[in-house]
Design a protein around this motif. Sequence first.
Motif, mmCIF file in Angstrom:
data_model
loop_
_atom_site.group_PDB
_atom_site.id
_atom_site.type_symbol
_atom_site.label_atom_id
_atom_site.label_comp_id
_atom_site.label_asym_id
_atom_site.label_seq_id
_atom_site.Cartn_x
_atom_site.Cartn_y
_atom_site.Cartn_z
ATOM 1 N N LEU A 124 -5.989 5.566 2.289
ATOM 2 C CA LEU A 124 -4.846 4.989 3.004
ATOM 3 C C LEU A 124 -3.634 5.104 2.085
ATOM 4 O O LEU A 124 -3.596 4.488 1.026
ATOM 5 N N THR A 125 -2.664 5.919 2.480
ATOM 6 C CA THR A 125 -1.514 6.156 1.607
ATOM 7 C C THR A 125 -0.215 5.643 2.217
ATOM 8 O O THR A 125 -0.060 5.570 3.427
ATOM 9 N N GLY A 126 0.730 5.324 1.308
ATOM 10 C CA GLY A 126 2.052 4.872 1.722
ATOM 11 C C GLY A 126 3.133 5.559 0.910
ATOM 12 O O GLY A 126 2.888 6.555 0.221
ATOM 13 N N ALA A 127 4.325 4.999 0.959
ATOM 14 C CA ALA A 127 5.510 5.644 0.384
ATOM 15 C C ALA A 127 5.381 5.926 -1.107
ATOM 16 O O ALA A 127 5.970 6.886 -1.618
ATOM 17 N N GLY A 128 4.594 5.103 -1.818
ATOM 18 C CA GLY A 128 4.464 5.291 -3.250
ATOM 19 C C GLY A 128 3.927 6.646 -3.647
ATOM 20 O O GLY A 128 4.248 7.173 -4.718
ATOM 21 N N ILE A 129 3.118 7.255 -2.781
ATOM 22 C CA ILE A 129 2.520 8.539 -3.126
ATOM 23 C C ILE A 129 3.541 9.674 -3.045
ATOM 24 O O ILE A 129 3.357 10.734 -3.645
ATOM 25 N N SER A 130 4.628 9.461 -2.319
ATOM 26 C CA SER A 130 5.664 10.493 -2.197
ATOM 27 C C SER A 130 6.817 10.296 -3.178
ATOM 28 O O SER A 130 7.749 11.103 -3.205
ATOM 29 N N ALA A 131 6.752 9.237 -3.983
ATOM 30 C CA ALA A 131 7.862 8.939 -4.903
ATOM 31 C C ALA A 131 8.093 10.081 -5.891
ATOM 32 O O ALA A 131 9.241 10.431 -6.196
ATOM 33 N N GLU A 132 7.003 10.690 -6.372
ATOM 34 C CA GLU A 132 7.149 11.789 -7.334
ATOM 35 C C GLU A 132 7.756 13.037 -6.694
ATOM 36 O O GLU A 132 8.204 13.939 -7.397
ATOM 37 N N SER A 133 7.778 13.084 -5.378
ATOM 38 C CA SER A 133 8.426 14.194 -4.668
ATOM 39 C C SER A 133 9.908 13.923 -4.441
ATOM 40 O O SER A 133 10.609 14.735 -3.837
ATOM 41 N N GLY A 134 10.385 12.754 -4.899
ATOM 42 C CA GLY A 134 11.800 12.427 -4.791
ATOM 43 C C GLY A 134 12.192 11.741 -3.503
ATOM 44 O O GLY A 134 13.378 11.689 -3.155
ATOM 45 N N ILE A 135 11.220 11.207 -2.770
ATOM 46 C CA ILE A 135 11.524 10.508 -1.509
ATOM 47 C C ILE A 135 11.493 9.003 -1.761
ATOM 48 O O ILE A 135 10.425 8.434 -1.992
ATOM 49 N N PRO A 136 12.656 8.332 -1.728
ATOM 50 C CA PRO A 136 12.673 6.877 -1.911
ATOM 51 C C PRO A 136 11.979 6.196 -0.741
ATOM 52 O O PRO A 136 11.866 6.762 0.356
ATOM 53 N N THR A 137 11.506 4.983 -0.961
ATOM 54 C CA THR A 137 10.855 4.247 0.120
ATOM 55 C C THR A 137 11.889 3.831 1.164
ATOM 56 O O THR A 137 13.082 3.747 0.887
ATOM 57 N N TYR A 138 11.405 3.550 2.351
ATOM 58 C CA TYR A 138 12.278 3.183 3.468
ATOM 59 C C TYR A 138 13.096 1.940 3.149
ATOM 60 O O TYR A 138 14.236 1.800 3.569
ATOM 61 N N ARG A 139 12.486 1.041 2.378
ATOM 62 C CA ARG A 139 13.196 -0.198 2.016
ATOM 63 C C ARG A 139 13.880 -0.081 0.660
ATOM 64 O O ARG A 139 14.386 -1.048 0.128
ATOM 65 N N GLY A 140 13.871 1.112 0.078
ATOM 66 C CA GLY A 140 14.447 1.308 -1.244
ATOM 67 C C GLY A 140 15.934 1.606 -1.189
ATOM 68 O O GLY A 140 16.645 1.193 -0.274
ATOM 69 N N VAL A 141 16.406 2.381 -2.151
ATOM 70 C CA VAL A 141 17.841 2.646 -2.290
ATOM 71 C C VAL A 141 18.424 3.284 -1.037
ATOM 72 O O VAL A 141 19.502 2.923 -0.585
ATOM 73 N N ASP A 142 17.681 4.248 -0.462
ATOM 74 C CA ASP A 142 18.236 4.881 0.736
ATOM 75 C C ASP A 142 17.787 4.155 1.993
ATOM 76 O O ASP A 142 17.981 4.624 3.094
ATOM 77 N N GLY A 143 17.184 2.985 1.811
ATOM 78 C CA GLY A 143 16.771 2.191 2.952
ATOM 79 C C GLY A 143 17.899 1.356 3.516
ATOM 80 O O GLY A 143 17.674 0.409 4.235
ATOM 81 N N ILE A 144 19.113 1.671 3.138
ATOM 82 C CA ILE A 144 20.295 1.028 3.716
ATOM 83 C C ILE A 144 21.155 2.122 4.332
ATOM 84 O O ILE A 144 21.550 3.065 3.663
ATOM 85 N N TRP A 145 21.404 2.018 5.611
ATOM 86 C CA TRP A 145 22.187 3.025 6.310
ATOM 87 C C TRP A 145 23.631 2.570 6.366
ATOM 88 O O TRP A 145 23.933 1.470 6.824
ATOM 89 N N ILE A 146 24.530 3.404 5.869
ATOM 90 C CA ILE A 146 25.954 3.066 5.854
ATOM 91 C C ILE A 146 26.677 3.977 6.831
ATOM 92 O O ILE A 146 26.640 5.193 6.710
#
Length: 276
Positions: A24-46
């Motif tokens: 069972l995988t989540g956002a943490g496994i893609s962090a090394e690919s440069g994808i921030p988590t949905y609730r992370g830095v890019d988890g705010i839409w401006i």
Amino acid sequence: MKEQLNEIIKHVYNKKSRNLFTFLTGAGISAESGIPTYRGVDGIWIKGTKFHKPEEFGTLKYFKENPEEVWQYSLFRKKMFEDAQPNESHREILEIENLMQDKFHLITQNIDNLHKRAGTKRIYEIHGNNREIKCSNGCKGIEKLSVEIKGKDIDEDLTEKDIELLKCKECNSWMRPNILWFDERYDEKTNKRFSALKIAKNSGVLFIVGTSGATNLPITIAETTLKYGGTIVDINTEDNLFTELIKHNKNKIIIRETSTQMLKTIREIMQNIIQE
């Protein structure tokens, strides 16, 4: 810890039933690919002078009021996903699938497509994916997103052609990404709810990698595995909601290391067991 892993993997491998190895995988496994988590830095839409939290704009209600804005964000994420590459963790999981064949299943919360691009086939995307769309008004089935619709920079607007391609051919309502939003429930058609729970029921061991359990189906998957006698292996860098679930259960291994090293260790243990 390695001895514990060896013991449980060997035990499950030799079982006749409830012997699946499930990841069972989540956002943490893609962090090394440069994808921030949905609730992370890019988890705010401006947009303009408006700042939105994911729980606000990541809803069907918000989409129906602001479809172009949500599609701009979705196509910004699409470009980010396409620019990213599967990392070593994705590749290790593929190697484990190749070793375990039909005893292997992957349940992922990620919509980034990196597991599929790495080559994994036995995969259940319980939060949907960004390759598909469906009518926001409920028409017809699930369709592939047109290849004519490209990923966008964060300040790039939809084109007239984009808008035309993102309208339902049946009712002219907006098509929407085939993903789970915060105000929606898991189902089988989009989220493989019942399939995932059936796999959990038959899992001898459930490896939880790079996810904290912030949504309810992943927690239910873990609860189901425990209920039917399976073991939970919690691989995360810090404690989380799964830790709370399993901390008093004997069928657990808690590992506080990065996914890349631990998946390599798990793969090597499996290789040795198969070769015995």
